[in-house]
Design a protein around this motif. Structure first.
Motif, PDB file in Angstrom:
ATOM      1  N   VAL A 183       0.949  -1.364   0.017  1.00 37.65           N
ATOM      2  CA  VAL A 183       0.046   0.063   0.018  1.00 37.65           C
ATOM      3  C   VAL A 183       0.925   1.343  -0.093  1.00 37.65           C
ATOM      4  N   GLN A 184       1.911   1.151   0.712  1.00 31.82           N
ATOM      5  CA  GLN A 184       2.734   2.322   0.869  1.00 31.82           C
ATOM      6  C   GLN A 184       3.457   2.640  -0.417  1.00 31.82           C
ATOM      7  N   ASP A 185       4.082   1.760  -1.111  1.00 32.88           N
ATOM      8  CA  ASP A 185       4.956   1.517  -2.138  1.00 32.88           C
ATOM      9  C   ASP A 185       4.080   1.929  -3.623  1.00 32.88           C
ATOM     10  N   TRP A 186       3.094   1.058  -3.513  1.00 34.02           N
ATOM     11  CA  TRP A 186       2.300   1.105  -4.960  1.00 34.02           C
ATOM     12  C   TRP A 186       1.225   2.215  -4.961  1.00 34.02           C
ATOM     13  N   ASN A 187       0.796   2.587  -3.831  1.00 34.34           N
ATOM     14  CA  ASN A 187      -0.359   3.421  -3.618  1.00 34.34           C
ATOM     15  C   ASN A 187      -0.161   4.769  -3.103  1.00 34.34           C
ATOM     16  N   ASN A 188       0.903   4.840  -2.887  1.00 33.85           N
ATOM     17  CA  ASN A 188       1.544   6.175  -2.054  1.00 33.85           C
ATOM     18  C   ASN A 188       0.581   6.363  -0.587  1.00 33.85           C
ATOM     19  N   GLY A 189       0.272   5.257  -0.074  1.00 30.44           N
ATOM     20  CA  GLY A 189      -0.735   5.312   1.147  1.00 30.44           C
ATOM     21  C   GLY A 189       0.004   5.558   2.416  1.00 30.44           C
ATOM     22  N   LEU A 190      -0.879   5.671   3.398  1.00 34.40           N
ATOM     23  CA  LEU A 190      -0.289   5.798   5.057  1.00 34.40           C
ATOM     24  C   LEU A 190      -0.519   4.419   5.516  1.00 34.40           C
ATOM     25  N   ALA A 191       0.032   3.939   6.764  1.00 36.03           N
ATOM     26  CA  ALA A 191      -0.177   2.780   7.368  1.00 36.03           C
ATOM     27  C   ALA A 191       0.190   2.943   8.944  1.00 36.03           C
ATOM     28  N   HIS A 192      -0.657   2.116   9.648  1.00 41.49           N
ATOM     29  CA  HIS A 192      -0.380   2.132  10.934  1.00 41.49           C
ATOM     30  C   HIS A 192      -0.721   0.569  11.611  1.00 41.49           C
ATOM     31  N   MET A 193       0.165   0.240  12.587  1.00 39.74           N
ATOM     32  CA  MET A 193       0.390  -1.208  12.881  1.00 39.74           C
ATOM     33  C   MET A 193      -0.524  -1.300  14.481  1.00 39.74           C
ATOM     34  N   THR A 194      -1.375  -1.920  14.520  1.00 43.51           N
ATOM     35  CA  THR A 194      -1.994  -2.068  15.804  1.00 43.51           C
ATOM     36  C   THR A 194      -1.524  -3.565  16.647  1.00 43.51           C
ATOM     37  N   GLY A 195      -0.999  -2.988  18.137  1.00 45.31           N
ATOM     38  CA  GLY A 195      -0.493  -4.098  18.897  1.00 45.31           C
ATOM     39  C   GLY A 195      -1.735  -4.752  19.524  1.00 45.31           C
ATOM     40  N   PRO A 196      -0.989  -6.032  20.267  1.00 45.05           N
ATOM     41  CA  PRO A 196      -2.210  -6.679  21.171  1.00 45.05           C
ATOM     42  C   PRO A 196      -3.050  -5.996  22.084  1.00 45.05           C
ATOM     43  N   THR A 197      -2.217  -4.913  22.811  1.00 44.41           N
ATOM     44  CA  THR A 197      -3.208  -4.288  23.712  1.00 44.41           C
ATOM     45  C   THR A 197      -2.708  -2.743  23.469  1.00 44.41           C
ATOM     46  N   GLY A 198      -3.643  -1.935  23.835  1.00 45.36           N
ATOM     47  CA  GLY A 198      -3.393  -0.195  23.623  1.00 45.36           C
ATOM     48  C   GLY A 198      -4.463   0.325  23.655  1.00 45.36           C
ATOM     49  N   PRO A 199      -4.634   1.636  23.085  1.00 43.55           N
ATOM     50  CA  PRO A 199      -5.890   2.471  22.891  1.00 43.55           C
ATOM     51  C   PRO A 199      -6.538   1.971  22.208  1.00 43.55           C
ATOM     52  N   SER A 200      -7.983   2.369  22.558  1.00 44.42           N
ATOM     53  CA  SER A 200      -9.328   1.566  21.731  1.00 44.42           C
ATOM     54  C   SER A 200     -10.035   2.872  21.413  1.00 44.42           C
ATOM     55  N   LEU A 201     -11.003   2.726  20.334  1.00 44.54           N
ATOM     56  CA  LEU A 201     -12.155   3.410  20.358  1.00 44.54           C
ATOM     57  C   LEU A 201     -13.433   3.074  20.239  1.00 44.54           C
ATOM     58  N   SER A 202     -14.320   3.257  21.156  1.00 43.65           N
ATOM     59  CA  SER A 202     -15.454   2.884  21.589  1.00 43.65           C
ATOM     60  C   SER A 202     -16.383   3.212  20.259  1.00 43.65           C
ATOM     61  N   LEU A 203     -17.531   2.908  20.128  1.00 42.15           N
ATOM     62  CA  LEU A 203     -18.686   3.252  19.178  1.00 42.15           C
ATOM     63  C   LEU A 203     -19.004   4.618  19.304  1.00 42.15           C
ATOM     64  N   GLU A 204     -19.027   5.085  20.700  1.00 46.42           N
ATOM     65  CA  GLU A 204     -19.499   6.213  21.106  1.00 46.42           C
ATOM     66  C   GLU A 204     -18.434   7.382  20.927  1.00 46.42           C
ATOM     67  N   GLY A 205     -17.000   6.883  20.535  1.00 45.37           N
ATOM     68  CA  GLY A 205     -15.892   7.847  20.217  1.00 45.37           C
ATOM     69  C   GLY A 205     -15.187   7.897  21.492  1.00 45.37           C
ATOM     70  N   GLU A 206     -15.278   7.250  22.575  1.00 47.06           N
ATOM     71  CA  GLU A 206     -14.447   7.375  23.954  1.00 47.06           C
ATOM     72  C   GLU A 206     -13.210   6.711  23.727  1.00 47.06           C
ATOM     73  N   THR A 207     -12.176   7.367  23.901  1.00 47.50           N
ATOM     74  CA  THR A 207     -10.915   6.754  23.983  1.00 47.50           C
ATOM     75  C   THR A 207     -10.541   6.047  25.139  1.00 47.50           C
ATOM     76  N   LEU A 208     -10.075   4.881  25.212  1.00 45.13           N
ATOM     77  CA  LEU A 208      -9.994   3.750  26.402  1.00 45.13           C
ATOM     78  C   LEU A 208      -8.551   3.297  26.316  1.00 45.13           C
ATOM     79  N   SER A 209      -8.100   3.339  27.296  1.00 46.25           N
ATOM     80  CA  SER A 209      -6.497   2.788  27.605  1.00 46.25           C
ATOM     81  C   SER A 209      -6.738   1.439  28.688  1.00 46.25           C
ATOM     82  N   TRP A 210      -5.525   0.657  28.585  1.00 38.24           N
ATOM     83  CA  TRP A 210      -5.251  -0.280  29.633  1.00 38.24           C
ATOM     84  C   TRP A 210      -3.864  -0.819  29.236  1.00 38.24           C
ATOM     85  N   SER A 211      -3.368  -1.212  30.579  1.00 38.08           N
ATOM     86  CA  SER A 211      -1.948  -1.544  30.463  1.00 38.08           C
ATOM     87  C   SER A 211      -1.986  -3.268  30.104  1.00 38.08           C
TER      88      SER A 211
END
Length: 466
Positions: free
Chosen positions: A438-466
């Motif tokens: 995607v980055q090379d062929w489409n000049n796109g942006l990319a993001h990787m998600t780990g096993p735990t970390g910030p989340s975004l609920s359906l209501e838009g509230e940002t949550l975090s846990w360790s």
């Protein structure tokens, strides 16, 4: 009284000319960082009529006839390289990229083993292997990387060899090879039985014996190199009855975990778009009919007409399966790792980056996953996102008949590569390759998600846990 004549120390009088001689020799014969010990380069002929790469007007990469012994099929004046493969399809693609990169660095003809039907594929209708050319446009690869000496499938050497991946025969001739880490690696596709010689110590990238360092390994693989000849002389002196690694056809047990950087992580190297990805992987495009089928599916997914362009979208790869066990904290339950909400955070962050970069943003999201649970898909749907299930019903009979059980997983890879931007799963090789495409062929942006970390609920509230 005149000043005494200054005379250089004796070691300098010897060292300086010697350094100059060595420097000149290295300039002409030592490879650059992405070059090779090339004795000659292939010429490009017939560019307007197929663009096939040949070494000369009357030369070819093979000799003899199908059915001949393997070594009788190889041109005596050319040098070849092949390797075994294992694990899932994406890792086998990664291995193919590394094999091609090694052949590029050593001026050898690459002979690519077929993709092995692992457990995911064995559960479907097709159980034989798939030639690399059945998935990738190798003609385009050779046109874009003209310094590749040549590229073959083992299917070209032995028609039908893709069906013999896991087959062994006591009647096949032995051949010396490099490796020994994978004791049970099969070479049925080559109709050979390798006898492994351990890698030289200088080829290690880290203390992990699986990791190879290309800078340390390439000198031993270069045809007729002094490194190779010296190593073989020492090997036969210590073990007179040893079968040394063959120099005409280099066989390696596996090349998945290799990198250019000493102490480097092959995963990180591809994430950064370096090494084998930079010079080979970015040029390995899917076959044209696979890309067109991907566009047909995407038009169905996003509800646009047959003649319309596929709208911009963010491709999201959510890897579950064995990742719960391998990467989630031991005290964490499956459902607080790799959650849809975490990927939603990644999508929102990517959309913010689009705005900051002045790139047109999009709310179209397509999720590709190995998850089968219906509640997962219900959550994806509640967010207004699409899945490959939304593309069902298009005519794919031709490709399904040709690819069999390979079709679904290959289609997923193609769909990801067509994304305008990408959100993937950290440590997933499928996500890494898709992200790079995607980055090379489409000049796109990319993001990787780990096993735990910030989340975004359906209501838009940002949550975090360790």
């Amino acid at each position: 009284m005149g000043s005494p004549t200054h005379q250089q120390p004796r070691f300098l009088r010897i060292a300086l000319p010697l350094t100059l001689i060595i420097s000149i020799a290295l300039f002409f014969y030592w490879p650059d960082v992405h070059g090779a010990w090339r004795l000659y380069e292939p010429t490009r002929e017939g560019e307007g009529g197929g663009g096939e790469l040949v070494t000369s007007a009357d030369d070819s990469l093979l000799t003899g006839n199908p059915g001949d012994a393997t070594m009788d099929r190889l041109q005596p004046h050319l040098s070849y390289l092949t390797a075994g493969k294992g694990a899932g399809l994406t890792n086998q693609v990664w291995s193919a990229i590394n094999l091609l990169y090694l052949s590029y660095l050593t001026n050898r003809v690459a002979i690519l083993p077929p993709f092995f039907a692992n457990q995911q594929i064995l559960s479907t209708t097709r159980i034989s292997g798939l030639p690399v050319s059945g998935m990738f446009n190798l003609s385009r690869l050779q046109l874009e990387v003209p310094l590749l000496r040549g590229v073959l499938d083992w299917e070209d050497v032995h028609p039908g060899s893709e069906a013999e991946w896991v087959t062994d025969s006591k009647d096949w001739p032995e051949i010396g090879g490099w490796g020994g880490l994978q004791k049970n690696v099969k070479f049925g596709f080559a109709k050979l039985k390798p006898i492994w010689t351990p890698y030289p110590g200088t080829t290690r990238s880290t203390t992990d014996p699986r990791y190879l360092n290309w800078v340390g390994f390439v000198p031993y693989l270069t045809p007729n190199s002094a490194f190779y000849q010296s190593f073989i002389a020492r090997l036969l002196k210590s073990t007179p009855d040893a079968l040394p690694p063959n120099d005409h056809l280099v066989c390696i047990d596996e090349v998945l975990a290799g990198s250019e950087m000493t102490g480097g992580d092959p995963y990180s190297e591809f994430v950064q778009g370096l090494g084998g990805w930079k010079y080979i992987g970015t040029h390995m495009h899917f076959r044209d009919e696979l890309v067109e089928q991907g566009r047909v599916v995407l038009r169905k997914v996003f509800g646009v007409g047959e003649e319309e362009e596929v709208p911009p979208f963010i491709a999201v790869h959510i890897r579950h399966g064995d990742f719960f066990k391998e990467h989630c904290p031991k005290d964490a339950g499956d459902r607080i790792c790799y959650t849809v909400s975490q990927y939603a955070y990644g999508v929102a962050r990517l959309q913010d980056e689009m705005v900051a970069a002045g790139v047109p943003s999009t709310t179209n999201v397509l999720v590709l996953t190995d998850e089968l649970d219906d509640t997962f898909f219900e959550e994806v749907k509640r967010r207004g996102w699409k899945t490959s299930r939304d593309g069902q019903g298009v005519d794919d009979s031709v490709l399904r008949n040709r690819l069999g059980g390979w079709y679904p997983t290959i289609l997923d890879k193609v769909l990801m590569s067509l994304g305008s931007h990408f959100v993937g799963t950290d440590r997933s090789t499928m996500s890494v390759l898709s992200s790079r495409r995607v980055q090379d062929w489409n000049n796109g942006l990319a993001h990787m998600t780990g096993p735990t970390g910030p989340s975004l609920s359906l209501e838009g509230e940002t949550l975090s846990w360790s």
